[in-house]
Every structure is written in structure tokens, then in C-alpha cells.
Design a protein around this motif. Structure first.
Motif, PDB file in Angstrom:
ATOM      1  N   ALA A  84       4.452  10.407  12.904  1.00  0.00           N
ATOM      2  CA  ALA A  84       3.808  10.216  11.605  1.00  0.00           C
ATOM      3  C   ALA A  84       2.397  10.805  11.590  1.00  0.00           C
ATOM      4  O   ALA A  84       1.969  11.385  10.590  1.00  0.00           O
ATOM      5  N   LYS A  85       1.688  10.661  12.699  1.00  0.00           N
ATOM      6  CA  LYS A  85       0.321  11.184  12.789  1.00  0.00           C
ATOM      7  C   LYS A  85       0.324  12.706  12.634  1.00  0.00           C
ATOM      8  O   LYS A  85      -0.534  13.260  11.945  1.00  0.00           O
ATOM      9  N   ILE A  86       1.291  13.363  13.248  1.00  0.00           N
ATOM     10  CA  ILE A  86       1.404  14.826  13.133  1.00  0.00           C
ATOM     11  C   ILE A  86       1.569  15.232  11.667  1.00  0.00           C
ATOM     12  O   ILE A  86       1.010  16.225  11.222  1.00  0.00           O
ATOM     13  N   GLU A  87       2.327  14.443  10.913  1.00  0.00           N
ATOM     14  CA  GLU A  87       2.581  14.741   9.499  1.00  0.00           C
ATOM     15  C   GLU A  87       1.527  14.129   8.575  1.00  0.00           C
ATOM     16  O   GLU A  87       1.626  14.257   7.355  1.00  0.00           O
ATOM     17  N   ASN A  88       0.557  13.409   9.148  1.00  0.00           N
ATOM     18  CA  ASN A  88      -0.488  12.740   8.376  1.00  0.00           C
ATOM     19  C   ASN A  88       0.100  11.746   7.367  1.00  0.00           C
ATOM     20  O   ASN A  88      -0.269  11.715   6.196  1.00  0.00           O
ATOM     21  N   VAL A  89       1.039  10.943   7.857  1.00  0.00           N
ATOM     22  CA  VAL A  89       1.716   9.925   7.046  1.00  0.00           C
ATOM     23  C   VAL A  89       1.529   8.575   7.725  1.00  0.00           C
ATOM     24  O   VAL A  89       1.683   8.454   8.937  1.00  0.00           O
ATOM     25  N   SER A  90       1.202   7.566   6.940  1.00  0.00           N
ATOM     26  CA  SER A  90       1.103   6.224   7.505  1.00  0.00           C
ATOM     27  C   SER A  90       2.352   5.424   7.107  1.00  0.00           C
ATOM     28  O   SER A  90       2.984   5.719   6.089  1.00  0.00           O
ATOM     29  N   PHE A  91       2.676   4.432   7.916  1.00  0.00           N
ATOM     30  CA  PHE A  91       3.832   3.596   7.622  1.00  0.00           C
ATOM     31  C   PHE A  91       3.607   2.218   8.209  1.00  0.00           C
ATOM     32  O   PHE A  91       2.754   2.024   9.069  1.00  0.00           O
ATOM     33  N   SER A  92       4.381   1.268   7.722  1.00  0.00           N
ATOM     34  CA  SER A  92       4.338  -0.077   8.298  1.00  0.00           C
ATOM     35  C   SER A  92       5.637  -0.297   9.062  1.00  0.00           C
ATOM     36  O   SER A  92       6.703   0.145   8.641  1.00  0.00           O
ATOM     37  N   HIS A  93       5.526  -0.950  10.215  1.00  0.00           N
ATOM     38  CA  HIS A  93       6.693  -1.212  11.072  1.00  0.00           C
ATOM     39  C   HIS A  93       6.861  -2.716  11.196  1.00  0.00           C
ATOM     40  O   HIS A  93       5.956  -3.412  11.632  1.00  0.00           O
ATOM     41  N   HIS A  94       8.023  -3.198  10.814  1.00  0.00           N
ATOM     42  CA  HIS A  94       8.333  -4.623  10.844  1.00  0.00           C
ATOM     43  C   HIS A  94       9.433  -4.859  11.871  1.00  0.00           C
ATOM     44  O   HIS A  94      10.487  -4.233  11.804  1.00  0.00           O
ATOM     45  N   VAL A  95       9.181  -5.749  12.814  1.00  0.00           N
ATOM     46  CA  VAL A  95      10.165  -6.096  13.835  1.00  0.00           C
ATOM     47  C   VAL A  95      10.655  -7.503  13.523  1.00  0.00           C
ATOM     48  O   VAL A  95       9.861  -8.444  13.460  1.00  0.00           O
ATOM     49  N   ILE A  96      11.962  -7.621  13.299  1.00  0.00           N
ATOM     50  CA  ILE A  96      12.528  -8.885  12.839  1.00  0.00           C
ATOM     51  C   ILE A  96      13.701  -9.278  13.730  1.00  0.00           C
ATOM     52  O   ILE A  96      14.617  -8.475  13.940  1.00  0.00           O
TER      53      ILE A  96
ATOM     54  N   LYS B 221       6.285   6.105  19.558  1.00  0.00           N
ATOM     55  CA  LYS B 221       6.950   7.388  19.313  1.00  0.00           C
ATOM     56  C   LYS B 221       6.927   7.716  17.811  1.00  0.00           C
ATOM     57  O   LYS B 221       6.629   8.839  17.414  1.00  0.00           O
ATOM     58  N   LEU B 222       7.235   6.723  16.974  1.00  0.00           N
ATOM     59  CA  LEU B 222       7.215   6.925  15.523  1.00  0.00           C
ATOM     60  C   LEU B 222       5.802   7.193  15.031  1.00  0.00           C
ATOM     61  O   LEU B 222       5.589   8.058  14.176  1.00  0.00           O
ATOM     62  N   GLU B 223       4.831   6.458  15.572  1.00  0.00           N
ATOM     63  CA  GLU B 223       3.431   6.650  15.169  1.00  0.00           C
ATOM     64  C   GLU B 223       2.952   8.062  15.485  1.00  0.00           C
ATOM     65  O   GLU B 223       2.220   8.668  14.694  1.00  0.00           O
ATOM     66  N   GLU B 224       3.368   8.600  16.634  1.00  0.00           N
ATOM     67  CA  GLU B 224       2.996   9.967  17.003  1.00  0.00           C
ATOM     68  C   GLU B 224       3.566  10.977  16.018  1.00  0.00           C
ATOM     69  O   GLU B 224       2.882  11.902  15.594  1.00  0.00           O
TER      70      GLU B 224
ATOM     71  N   ASP C 269      16.256   8.286  14.622  1.00  0.00           N
ATOM     72  CA  ASP C 269      15.146   9.237  14.734  1.00  0.00           C
ATOM     73  C   ASP C 269      15.256  10.311  13.655  1.00  0.00           C
ATOM     74  O   ASP C 269      14.259  10.677  13.020  1.00  0.00           O
ATOM     75  N   GLN C 270      16.471  10.815  13.430  1.00  0.00           N
ATOM     76  CA  GLN C 270      16.688  11.825  12.396  1.00  0.00           C
ATOM     77  C   GLN C 270      16.399  11.254  11.007  1.00  0.00           C
ATOM     78  O   GLN C 270      15.816  11.934  10.157  1.00  0.00           O
ATOM     79  N   ALA C 271      16.786   9.999  10.781  1.00  0.00           N
ATOM     80  CA  ALA C 271      16.511   9.347   9.496  1.00  0.00           C
ATOM     81  C   ALA C 271      15.003   9.206   9.286  1.00  0.00           C
ATOM     82  O   ALA C 271      14.489   9.454   8.187  1.00  0.00           O
ATOM     83  N   PHE C 272      14.289   8.818  10.343  1.00  0.00           N
ATOM     84  CA  PHE C 272      12.831   8.691  10.251  1.00  0.00           C
ATOM     85  C   PHE C 272      12.189  10.043   9.940  1.00  0.00           C
ATOM     86  O   PHE C 272      11.299  10.133   9.095  1.00  0.00           O
ATOM     87  N   ASP C 273      12.659  11.103  10.594  1.00  0.00           N
ATOM     88  CA  ASP C 273      12.132  12.452  10.345  1.00  0.00           C
ATOM     89  C   ASP C 273      12.343  12.860   8.885  1.00  0.00           C
ATOM     90  O   ASP C 273      11.445  13.423   8.252  1.00  0.00           O
ATOM     91  N   GLU C 274      13.527  12.557   8.354  1.00  0.00           N
ATOM     92  CA  GLU C 274      13.828  12.872   6.949  1.00  0.00           C
ATOM     93  C   GLU C 274      12.914  12.069   6.017  1.00  0.00           C
ATOM     94  O   GLU C 274      12.383  12.596   5.040  1.00  0.00           O
TER      95      GLU C 274
END
Length: 141
Positions: free
Chosen positions: A75-87, A70-73, A21-26
Motif C-alpha cells: 500500500a505504501k508503494i501505491e500511496n494508499v492507506s487502509f484499515s486492517h481488522h483482525v476478527i 506485507k500489505l502495508e508495504e 494477495d491478488q485481490a488486495f492488489d486489485e
């Protein structure tokens, strides 16, 4: 002559721990500041055998979807989009390194559990392996 490194694509290996979570925030901060592409990779497997006992890591579809929301929420606050890959993968390090190389990732930002002693011997350190073999910048949180 000074060579300036630019970062255009950031990868966050995400497993739902506080450190990831901290890495994602950074990564969100850097992505927003430099208008980078942000990718998140979640690797999961049903469990596997290692010396001295069984190590289970079960991350089912429901848990993955909850974590993704949780990650999408955030990112939305920061107005950033991302792609999530589940492997699904037994070799998490290999999947992360291959994804980074195939997708021209310039920086990997990831958490570390700082395993030591016997636990490190048994489970290893994914972050150390990534840092050792990645062909891009690796930032460990």
C-alpha cells in the motif's frame, strides 16, 4: 436515464493466500484510481469440527502481523492507506457480510480457491456464499 454506480468503500477479506494477495492488489488499483476507502478483514479461528474429520485453520498473532506488514508495504508503494481488522470468528461469511453492511461497503474484492468435488462439499466456498448474500458488488479473483 442511466444510473451511475460509484464505489467509495472497498473490502478485501484477506487470509494470506496467493488469491487474497491478488485481490488486495486489485483493490489497491481501484482505491488509488477512485480515491476510495480500503478495508481489509482477516478472520481466524483455532479449528473446528466438520463432518468426515477435523478441519484446522490456525492463524496466530505472529502470522497476522507478518501478513499485515506485507500489505502495508504494498500500500505504501501505491500511496494508499487502509484499515486492517483482525476478527476471531467461526462464521467467516457472517463476519464479512456484517462488516460490509455495518461499514457501508460498496464492493468486496476477494480471492477464491475454486474448491471442487468432495473438498467443496466438506469445506464449502466462502466466496460463493459472499457473492450470493452480499448487498454490494462482489468481484472474485
Amino acid at each position: 436515464i442511466r444510473k451511475v454506480m460509484t464505489v467509495s468503500h472497498i473490502l478485501v477479506p484477506y487470509d494470506g493466500t496467493d488469491k487474497s494477495d491478488q485481490a488486495f492488489d486489485e483493490a489497491l488499483k481501484i482505491t488509488k484510481k477512485y480515491s476510495c476507502t480500503l478495508s481489509v478483514v482477516t478472520c481466524f479461528f483455532q479449528g473446528y469440527q466438520k463432518p468426515f474429520g477435523r478441519v484446522d485453520y490456525i492463524l496466530d498473532e505472529h502470522i497476522v502481523l507478518t501478513k499485515k506488514k506485507k500489505l502495508e508495504e504494498k500500500a505504501k508503494i501505491e500511496n494508499v492507506s487502509f484499515s486492517h481488522h483482525v476478527i476471531e470468528a467461526l462464521n467467516i461469511v457472517g463476519v464479512i457480510l456484517a462488516f460490509a453492511e455495518e461499514n457501508n461497503v460498496d464492493m468486496i474484492i476477494m480471492g477464491s480457491q475454486k474448491r471442487q468435488g468432495f473438498k467443496k462439499l466438506i469445506q464449502g466456498s466462502i466466496s460463493e456464499e459472499i457473492q450470493k448474500y452480499a448487498k454490494c458488488i462482489v468481484k472474485i479473483i
